[in-house]
Design a protein around this motif. Sequence first.
Motif, PDB file in Angstrom:
ATOM      1  N   TYR A  77      46.081  13.087  16.087  1.00  0.00           N
ATOM      2  CA  TYR A  77      46.296  12.507  14.951  1.00  0.00           C
ATOM      3  C   TYR A  77      44.967  12.143  14.252  1.00  0.00           C
ATOM      4  CZ  TYR A  77      47.901   8.721  11.243  1.00  0.00           C
ATOM      5  OH  TYR A  77      48.052   8.533  10.145  1.00  0.00           O
ATOM      6  N   ALA A  78      43.729  12.325  14.994  1.00  0.00           N
ATOM      7  CA  ALA A  78      42.488  12.341  14.647  1.00  0.00           C
ATOM      8  C   ALA A  78      42.214  13.775  13.755  1.00  0.00           C
ATOM      9  CB  ALA A  78      41.359  12.324  15.619  1.00  0.00           C
ATOM     10  N   ASN A  79      42.609  14.771  14.168  1.00  0.00           N
ATOM     11  CA  ASN A  79      42.829  15.892  13.369  1.00  0.00           C
ATOM     12  C   ASN A  79      43.619  15.818  12.236  1.00  0.00           C
ATOM     13  OD1 ASN A  79      41.126  17.576  14.894  1.00  0.00           O
ATOM     14  ND2 ASN A  79      42.864  18.468  16.292  1.00  0.00           N
ATOM     15  N   GLN A  80      44.522  15.144  12.114  1.00  0.00           N
ATOM     16  CA  GLN A  80      45.527  15.003  10.974  1.00  0.00           C
ATOM     17  C   GLN A  80      44.841  14.186   9.788  1.00  0.00           C
ATOM     18  OE1 GLN A  80      48.253  16.349  10.569  1.00  0.00           O
ATOM     19  NE2 GLN A  80      48.515  15.571   8.388  1.00  0.00           N
ATOM     20  N   VAL A 121      29.780  14.303   6.373  1.00  0.00           N
ATOM     21  CA  VAL A 121      29.329  12.745   6.694  1.00  0.00           C
ATOM     22  C   VAL A 121      30.534  12.013   7.390  1.00  0.00           C
ATOM     23  CG1 VAL A 121      28.455  10.520   6.284  1.00  0.00           C
ATOM     24  CG2 VAL A 121      27.097  12.522   5.472  1.00  0.00           C
ATOM     25  N   LEU A 122      31.690  12.024   6.315  1.00  0.00           N
ATOM     26  CA  LEU A 122      32.840  11.218   6.521  1.00  0.00           C
ATOM     27  C   LEU A 122      33.571  11.833   7.758  1.00  0.00           C
ATOM     28  CD1 LEU A 122      34.133  10.839   2.878  1.00  0.00           C
ATOM     29  CD2 LEU A 122      32.780   8.975   4.285  1.00  0.00           C
ATOM     30  N   THR A 123      33.739  13.318   7.816  1.00  0.00           N
ATOM     31  CA  THR A 123      34.409  13.758   9.088  1.00  0.00           C
ATOM     32  C   THR A 123      33.683  13.271  10.385  1.00  0.00           C
ATOM     33  OG1 THR A 123      33.401  15.673   8.582  1.00  0.00           O
ATOM     34  CG2 THR A 123      35.749  15.412   7.782  1.00  0.00           C
ATOM     35  N   SER A 124      32.453  13.400  10.325  1.00  0.00           N
ATOM     36  CA  SER A 124      31.618  12.887  11.591  1.00  0.00           C
ATOM     37  C   SER A 124      31.676  11.588  11.847  1.00  0.00           C
ATOM     38  CB  SER A 124      29.984  13.068  11.067  1.00  0.00           C
ATOM     39  OG  SER A 124      29.847  14.562  10.873  1.00  0.00           O
TER      40      SER A 124
END
Length: 322
Positions: free
Chosen positions: A232-235, A282-285
């Motif tokens: 779900y983190a990937n999602q 930045v947000l995905t990190s």
Amino acid sequence: MTASPPKPPPEAELAKPLQETTDELVAKLASREVVPLRHPWRWAAAAVALVLLAQAAHALVTNDAFQWDVFFYWFFRPVVLEGLLLTLQLTGLAAVFGLLGGIALALMRLSRNPVLQSVAWGYIWLFRSIPLIVLLLFLANVTALYHTLSLGIPFGPSFVEFSANDLLSFYFVAVLGLSLNEAAYAAEVVRSGIISVDQSQLEAAAALGLPKSRQYRRIILPQATRAIIPAYANQLIGLLKGTSVVYITSLLELFGVVQSQASVNSGQIIPLLMVGTIWYIVLTSVLSIIQYYLERYFSRGALRVLPLTPFQKFLRATGVAR
């Protein structure tokens, strides 16, 4: 006159030479220097990777086309930050509504009721088949099909009516489209986590007389969560980047702001694209860091030793902690 056979030596006399031999062997091994196994090709690959990284960094810094002064000018501009805030709002709302819808759809698919199974399967099949950009465009133009929306008895009288133009604003359409799309994918993530739990555990719990609610709360959820979080983190990361397509509904989130400013300032396209790129990184990190600590938290009980956090690895590498 017959000769008697020789008597066997006592066990203590047999063990003594054996003990001496073992001590000598241990002393001999301890005197030798332990040489670690060398991995020359591994070091060569690391050196090549460092050279390529240095070359990429050099190309970024020394190429004047990136216009880093323009990049820093735009990076914290209010118009960009407003777009960033809108991106976070869309991601947060779609993640909440999508996850709630996904949990309901997953439970419907796992239900023994064939109607619920069929409805959930049909929803997931339909919304996974429609591209997100097509879904958003369709919802943005749904007012051409229905001028008013109403609440009431199905196929009967309506109690409240709304104007579709007033209700379906660009913001509402974006949240609705992202949530509908997200629920279809979240349902499969949740369902895969639930069915990953060993069925024999549920059979044992049922044999002990545990009610279904307690089986879900005590057995299924703790184990299913460990399997759900990485997927779900990937999602979620995909959802965050997927918000960039809502600009087609005239809603200016981060990418919409970057695109609109680039169309006005034609000589600053590259630095503006870099602004959007760096903010998405930045947000995905941040999401990846949250995912790491959630996985670490829910791995308690499944691993004998929890993996070290980056800060703990740093302390150990610097010799501050063992």
